[in-house]
Design a protein around this motif. Structure first.
Motif: not given
Length: 127
Positions: A51, A54-55, A65, A93, A114, A116-118
Motif C-alpha cells: 500500500q 502504491y502511494f 498509484r 489497483n 485498493l 480509496g485508502d483501504d
C-alpha cells in the motif's frame, strides 16, 4: 500373573497407544494451523508495504498509484521468512500475494483491491 491381570495390561497398553496417536495427530494439526496463521500475518505485512508502494511516486521507487510493476523486491520482507515463501504480482489497483508455508499443505492467496485508502481482501486457502 493371572489371566485377568495380563488382559488388563494389554488393555492399558492399547489405550495408551491410541491416546498417543491421537495426541500426535492433534499436535500436527495445531502446528499446521499455526503456520497458516503466521503466513497470513506475513501476507498482511506485505499488503501494508505494498500500500505504501502504491502511494509513493514513481520517482521515489514507488508505484505512482499503480501496482503494475510491483515485485517481491519492492517489499522489505523479501521472498521468504521462517514461515514460508511469498510471491507478489499486481495490475492497476489490484494486488495478488501468494504465500506457501513451511508446513506441507499450507498455501494462501490474498487478492486485494485498493478502494480509496483501504484494501478489500479476498482470501483463498488451498489444501
Amino acid at each position: 500373573m493371572g489371566q485377568q491381570q495380563i488382559l488388563l495390561v494389554i488393555l492399558v497398553t492399547v489405550i495408551v497407544a491410541v491416546a498417543t496417536i491421537i495426541a500426535i495427530d492433534t499436535l500436527q494439526e495445531s502446528r499446521q494451523s499455526a503456520n497458516e496463521d503466521a503466513v497470513q500475518q506475513d501476507i498482511l505485512l506485505i499488503l501494508g508495504e505494498a500500500q505504501a508502494y502504491y502511494f509513493r511516486n514513481a520517482s521515489l521507487q514507488g508505484g505512482g498509484r499503480s501496482f503494475d510493476n510491483i515485485g517481491i523486491g519492492d517489499i522489505s520482507i523479501g521472498d521468504s521468512t521462517a514461515n514460508g515463501t511469498y510471491a507478489v504480482s499486481g495490475s492497476g489497483n489490484t494486488l495478488t500475494v501468494e504465500g506457501t508455508g513451511t508446513d506441507e499443505g499450507v498455501f494462501l492467496r490474498a487478492i486485494a483491491e485498493l478502494q480509496g485508502d483501504d484494501f478489500q481482501v479476498q482470501w483463498e486457502y488451498e489444501e
